[in-house]
Design an enzyme around this catalytic site. Structure first.
Site, mmCIF file in Angstrom:
data_model
loop_
_atom_site.group_PDB
_atom_site.id
_atom_site.type_symbol
_atom_site.label_atom_id
_atom_site.label_comp_id
_atom_site.label_asym_id
_atom_site.label_seq_id
_atom_site.Cartn_x
_atom_site.Cartn_y
_atom_site.Cartn_z
ATOM 1 N N HIS A 194 0.841 -1.212 0.000
ATOM 2 C CA HIS A 194 0.000 0.000 0.000
ATOM 3 C C HIS A 194 0.875 1.261 0.000
ATOM 4 O O HIS A 194 0.573 2.238 -0.677
ATOM 5 C CB HIS A 194 -0.889 0.047 1.247
ATOM 6 C CG HIS A 194 -1.855 -1.092 1.367
ATOM 7 N ND1 HIS A 194 -1.745 -2.057 2.327
ATOM 8 C CD2 HIS A 194 -2.958 -1.402 0.635
ATOM 9 C CE1 HIS A 194 -2.737 -2.922 2.204
ATOM 10 N NE2 HIS A 194 -3.489 -2.553 1.193
ATOM 11 N N LYS A 221 -0.775 -6.929 -8.111
ATOM 12 C CA LYS A 221 -1.020 -8.238 -7.478
ATOM 13 C C LYS A 221 -2.478 -8.666 -7.703
ATOM 14 O O LYS A 221 -2.756 -9.821 -7.936
ATOM 15 C CB LYS A 221 -0.724 -8.166 -5.986
ATOM 16 C CG LYS A 221 -1.033 -9.464 -5.297
ATOM 17 C CD LYS A 221 -0.647 -9.422 -3.847
ATOM 18 C CE LYS A 221 -1.411 -10.450 -3.074
ATOM 19 N NZ LYS A 221 -2.795 -10.081 -2.830
#
Ligand code: PAF
Length: 290
Positions: free
Chosen positions: A38, A152
């Site tokens: 993140h 991802k």
């Protein structure tokens, strides 16, 4: 960093920042339990935006298993500290009743292989409907110029790209490279739930992807043969995958040979934790004749 809990509050904060000269607003949508993956999205946003908004919202609409929703890690205070240190200006952390007030009746549904295969097939149609619905709401409420997503979740990324293009939402979608731990495991909020032994076994997932890449680099382009390479690495670690899939990276239709970019995606449960990872395969450049 300012924490905002209402949609109107976010709209006001973004409008105020624009009036004070923030030309470009970047959104990093998350469900919290922040990790390096993140934070890499925040750093990417910092490089090309003036105001960075991060949302933290554990979106009930995209969970298909109640236990998964209940067990999802929630740690807002720790997340807020990480977000502030990484350079987030506005943390948007609404309650579910704020984003989905009584009477909320809209679902954004992206049709076709991009939502119906792999994660869509495994988790059911509600998953990507939930993602598309919440992301469209977050993009519209924040009015972001750019929004940052990790590679991802490659399928989620394609769903969001399709949805934004189809609905004429003016936000640019930016894909960021998967961040991996030193043992190769893709960063995920679920990794904390792996015990020591399972954590070591889980590294077979990135190693399976590497085995596929290595075989392709040596000239193997047959998908069945590449599939077998990945399967062997997973089997050696005692992992039975939910899927090892080779699909066209744009359409998500099955790929039989590596030509156009192909997404090789793996989903597997290791212990009780479901993990996903992927790599995009392209044909190696032909070697130059001397
Ligand atoms: O990737 C996630 O964390 C979520 O699916 C997202 C994009 C924040 C939507 O809830």
């Amino acid at each position: 960093m300012k924490t905002i809990r209402t949609a109107q509050g976010l709209r006001d904060a973004v409008r105020g920042a624009r009036e004070r000269g923030s030309a470009r607003v970047g959104l990093v949508p998350t469900m919290g339990a922040l990790h390096e993956g993140h934070l890499s999205l925040v750093r990417a946003a910092r490089r090309d935006c003036d105001l960075i908004v991060m949302s933290i919202f554990v979106n009930p609409k995209q969970f298909t298993e109640a236990v998964d929703l209940e067990g999802y890690p929630r740690q807002e205070a720790a997340d807020a500290a990480l977000a502030a240190a990484a350079g987030v200006d506005v943390l948007f952390a609404p309650e579910a009743s704020e984003l989905y007030p009584e009477g909320f009746a809209t679902t954004v549904h992206v049709a076709g292989p991009v939502t119906e295969t792999l994660e869509g097939a495994g988790r059911g149609p509600a998953h990507f409907d939930g993602v598309a619905t919440v992301v469209s709401k977050l993009l519209l409420v924040s009015g972001a110029d750019r929004a940052y997503f990790g590679q991802k979740d490659a399928q989620q990324l394609m769903v969001v790209r399709r949805m934004v293009a189809d609905l004429g939402i003016r936000t640019d979608i930016v894909a960021c490279t998967t961040v991996r731990d030193s043992d190769g495991l893709a960063m995920s909020s679920r990794n904390v739930r792996l015990n020591g032994e399972d954590r070591a076994r889980a590294t077979a997932i990135p190693r399976a992807l590497e085995a596929v890449e290595a075989a392709l680099a040596l000239g193997e382009t047959d998908v069945e043969a590449l599939h077998a390479r990945a399967g062997a690495v997973l089997a050696a670690a005692g992992i039975t995958p939910e899927y090892v899939a080779f699909v066209d990276a744009h359409s998500f239709l099955p790929a039989h040979e590596i030509g156009e970019p192909v997404l090789c995606a793996i989903a597997a449960r290791v212990g009780s934790v479901r993990l996903i990872d992927n790599t995009v395969l392209t044909l190696p450049e032909p070697s130059e004749e001397r």
